[in-house]
Design a protein around this motif. Structure first.
Motif, PDB file in Angstrom:
ATOM      1  N   PRO A  26      26.297 -41.764-102.579  1.00 34.90           N
ATOM      2  CA  PRO A  26      25.724 -40.777-101.657  1.00 34.90           C
ATOM      3  C   PRO A  26      26.833 -39.907-101.052  1.00 34.90           C
ATOM      4  N   VAL A  27      26.536 -38.657-100.856  1.00 33.42           N
ATOM      5  CA  VAL A  27      27.574 -37.691-100.473  1.00 33.42           C
ATOM      6  C   VAL A  27      28.206 -38.017 -99.117  1.00 33.42           C
ATOM      7  N   ASP A  28      27.471 -38.683 -98.226  1.00 34.98           N
ATOM      8  CA  ASP A  28      28.044 -38.959 -96.895  1.00 34.98           C
ATOM      9  C   ASP A  28      29.190 -39.976 -96.958  1.00 34.98           C
ATOM     10  N   ARG A  29      29.399 -40.589 -98.103  1.00 39.00           N
ATOM     11  CA  ARG A  29      30.523 -41.517 -98.237  1.00 39.00           C
ATOM     12  C   ARG A  29      31.646 -40.950 -99.115  1.00 39.00           C
ATOM     13  N   VAL A  30      31.449 -39.735 -99.608  1.00 41.11           N
ATOM     14  CA  VAL A  30      32.420 -39.132-100.524  1.00 41.11           C
ATOM     15  C   VAL A  30      33.515 -38.411 -99.742  1.00 41.11           C
ATOM     16  N   ILE A  31      34.752 -38.538-100.197  1.00 43.89           N
ATOM     17  CA  ILE A  31      35.877 -37.814 -99.604  1.00 43.89           C
ATOM     18  C   ILE A  31      36.566 -37.038-100.709  1.00 43.89           C
ATOM     19  N   LYS A  32      36.640 -35.737-100.518  1.00 47.68           N
ATOM     20  CA  LYS A  32      37.335 -34.886-101.484  1.00 47.68           C
ATOM     21  C   LYS A  32      38.832 -35.129-101.362  1.00 47.68           C
ATOM     22  N   LEU A  33      39.512 -35.212-102.501  1.00 44.74           N
ATOM     23  CA  LEU A  33      40.969 -35.356-102.506  1.00 44.74           C
ATOM     24  C   LEU A  33      41.593 -34.009-102.847  1.00 44.74           C
ATOM     25  N   PRO A  34      42.752 -33.700-102.227  1.00 49.81           N
ATOM     26  CA  PRO A  34      43.424 -32.443-102.588  1.00 49.81           C
ATOM     27  C   PRO A  34      43.798 -32.458-104.075  1.00 49.81           C
TER      28      PRO A  34
ATOM     29  N   ALA B 189      44.766 -47.555 -97.265  1.00 46.45           N
ATOM     30  CA  ALA B 189      45.385 -46.756 -96.195  1.00 46.45           C
ATOM     31  C   ALA B 189      44.408 -46.549 -95.040  1.00 46.45           C
ATOM     32  N   ALA B 190      43.119 -46.408 -95.366  1.00 45.18           N
ATOM     33  CA  ALA B 190      42.111 -46.224 -94.309  1.00 45.18           C
ATOM     34  C   ALA B 190      41.995 -47.461 -93.426  1.00 45.18           C
ATOM     35  N   VAL B 191      42.263 -48.640 -94.009  1.00 44.83           N
ATOM     36  CA  VAL B 191      42.313 -49.863 -93.197  1.00 44.83           C
ATOM     37  C   VAL B 191      43.417 -49.716 -92.143  1.00 44.83           C
ATOM     38  N   GLY B 192      44.572 -49.193 -92.577  1.00 45.47           N
ATOM     39  CA  GLY B 192      45.683 -48.952 -91.650  1.00 45.47           C
ATOM     40  C   GLY B 192      45.323 -47.913 -90.601  1.00 45.47           C
ATOM     41  N   ALA B 193      44.628 -46.871 -91.029  1.00 47.92           N
ATOM     42  CA  ALA B 193      44.224 -45.816 -90.087  1.00 47.92           C
ATOM     43  C   ALA B 193      43.314 -46.389 -89.015  1.00 47.92           C
ATOM     44  N   HIS B 194      42.356 -47.207 -89.445  1.00 49.32           N
ATOM     45  CA  HIS B 194      41.369 -47.729 -88.489  1.00 49.32           C
ATOM     46  C   HIS B 194      41.974 -48.761 -87.540  1.00 49.32           C
TER      47      HIS B 194
ATOM     48  N   LYS C 194      36.003 -46.188 -91.020  1.00 47.23           N
ATOM     49  CA  LYS C 194      34.902 -45.222 -90.991  1.00 47.23           C
ATOM     50  C   LYS C 194      35.322 -43.984 -91.799  1.00 47.23           C
ATOM     51  N   GLN C 195      34.396 -43.057 -91.933  1.00 45.11           N
ATOM     52  CA  GLN C 195      34.664 -41.848 -92.714  1.00 45.11           C
ATOM     53  C   GLN C 195      35.909 -41.116 -92.195  1.00 45.11           C
ATOM     54  N   GLU C 196      36.058 -41.023 -90.863  1.00 53.29           N
ATOM     55  CA  GLU C 196      37.207 -40.286 -90.313  1.00 53.29           C
ATOM     56  C   GLU C 196      38.534 -40.981 -90.646  1.00 53.29           C
ATOM     57  N   ASP C 197      38.502 -42.309 -90.809  1.00 53.60           N
ATOM     58  CA  ASP C 197      39.726 -43.019 -91.192  1.00 53.60           C
ATOM     59  C   ASP C 197      40.126 -42.656 -92.624  1.00 53.60           C
TER      60      ASP C 197
ATOM     61  N   ALA D 113      43.533 -40.839 -93.662  1.00 52.87           N
ATOM     62  CA  ALA D 113      44.393 -41.408 -94.709  1.00 52.87           C
ATOM     63  C   ALA D 113      44.736 -40.340 -95.750  1.00 52.87           C
ATOM     64  N   VAL D 114      43.749 -39.540 -96.118  1.00 54.79           N
ATOM     65  CA  VAL D 114      43.994 -38.469 -97.099  1.00 54.79           C
ATOM     66  C   VAL D 114      45.000 -37.463 -96.533  1.00 54.79           C
ATOM     67  N   THR D 115      44.822 -37.103 -95.269  1.00 57.46           N
ATOM     68  CA  THR D 115      45.730 -36.128 -94.648  1.00 57.46           C
ATOM     69  C   THR D 115      47.169 -36.651 -94.622  1.00 57.46           C
ATOM     70  N   LEU D 116      47.349 -37.909 -94.178  1.00 60.54           N
ATOM     71  CA  LEU D 116      48.707 -38.427 -94.000  1.00 60.54           C
ATOM     72  C   LEU D 116      49.371 -38.811 -95.320  1.00 60.54           C
TER      73      LEU D 116
END
Ligand SMILES: [Zn+2]
Ligand SMILES: [Zn+2]
Length: 340
Positions: free
Chosen positions: A125-133, A147-152, A288-291, A295-298
């Motif tokens: 489902p799209v609400d769980r998708v994260i676009k990568l650069p 990495a998102a585990v680390g972010a959260h 969560k999604q923001e994590d 993670a993608v940003t950092l």
């Protein structure tokens, strides 16, 4: 399409299954490119994961190419690189309603209680998708999950700005947690492990202060690194009683200890010290999604380094060999990637 299914602990069958259906309006189909093998996968392989029934299709750290999008999908288009959170949540329970869907009462994690991505294609489902650069490699994409585990978890202890931080355990999660603590402005981060190999990898990722817990106890190492100031926050990523206990014994009064690891055995904690020194013991689960976004940003801006963590690649057909390799290598391996 091909699918790797674990029939019972230690047995993976690569089999041919029918092609997936067309996507719905709010769904995305990925051609899976890379899957990271994680410690939890190894627990399942050993039959020691308490919440995973067999047979199970594993794979929850992954990246892929978008090959089909539903009519209402806007965040990605065909040809994009993407990853996705493996969390199926109910959206109706109390944690979900207040936005803490990572601890949903009905949480099912793909790769454990729901089928994962160990197959050529996967629908999310799209609400769980994260676009990568575009500049991301697919390997980096597979590292967004850990990495998102680390972010959260590094948000669970409050503001880390100018704080001294200890991370116990220098596996992939401990390493990434330490990097996130630095990215969040920690003054000094000390990481400990009993493996010099893992401590060297931590250094390669920019974590300056290390200690081998076999030869230097935490109190001594903390004194060497932080002096009389001590440390205010600890992230326990080793999953062993001795590491948790060392953190409780040596953290500053009023300190916060975040238990990031998965504990197979029930660790005993000296609650007299927790009380006497007003320590906080804090739990954390997934992300969560923001994590994922962070993670993608950092990873993208180089603040979080992943390259030193890759220690092996196996083709999809050799899925089981990857697990055997991880068992054989012990602490001489960090992140093994399955190539599709
Ligand atoms: Zn994982
Ligand atoms: Zn829920």
């Amino acid at each position: 399409m091909r699918q790797a299914i674990m029939l019972k602990p230690g047995v993976i069958e690569i089999r041919e299954v029918p092609a997936l259906r067309k996507v719905g309006a709010n769904e995305v189909k990925l051609k899976i490119k890379k899957i990271g093998v994680c410690g939890s996968d190894i627990h399942v392989y050993h039959g020691k994961h308490p919440f995973t029934p067999y047979p199970v299709v594993q794979g929850h750290e992954y990246s892929g190419e978008v090959v089909e999008v539903g009519a209402d999908v806007e965040v990605v288009k065909i040809g994009d690189k993407a990853t996705a959170r493996p969390q199926r949540v109910c959206g109706k329970c109390a944690p979900c309603i207040r936005g803490d869907y990572n601890i949903c009462n009905e949480l099912k994690v793909e790769g454990f209680q729901a089928p994962g991505t160990a197959q050529d294609f996967f629908i999310v489902p799209v609400d769980r998708v994260i676009k990568l650069p575009d500049a991301f490699t697919y390997e980096q994409g597979a590292m967004v999950e850990p990495a998102a585990v680390g972010a959260h978890c590094t948000t669970r202890a409050g503001n880390l700005q100018a704080k001294n931080v200890v991370v116990t355990g220098a596996g992939p999660i401990g390493n990434l947690v330490a990097q996130f603590a630095l990215a969040r402005g920690a003054a000094k981060v000390l990481i400990t492990d009993i493996s010099d190999f893992r401590l060297e990898k931590a250094k390669a990722c920019g974590i300056e202060y290390t200690a081998n817990a076999k030869t230097e106890d935490l109190a001594t190492a903390a004194k060497r690194v932080f002096g009389e100031t001590g440390f205010e926050v600890a992230f326990e990523c080793a999953g062993v009683e001795i590491a948790l206990d060392a953190a409780v014994q040596s953290i500053n009064k009023g300190g916060k200890i975040v238990a990031v690891a998965v504990y197979e055995d029930r660790p005993r904690v000296d609650m007299a010290i927790v009380g006497d020194r007003e320590l906080s013991l804090i739990g954390t689960l997934m992300y969560k999604q923001e994590d994922y976004q962070e993670a993608v940003t950092l990873i993208g801006n180089g603040q979080i380094k992943t390259t030193p963590l890759f220690t092996g690649h196996f083709p999809f057909e050799k899925y089981l060999d990857a697990y055997k390799y991880i068992d054989e290598q012990g602490d001489k391996t960090l992140k093994v990637i399955i190539d599709l």
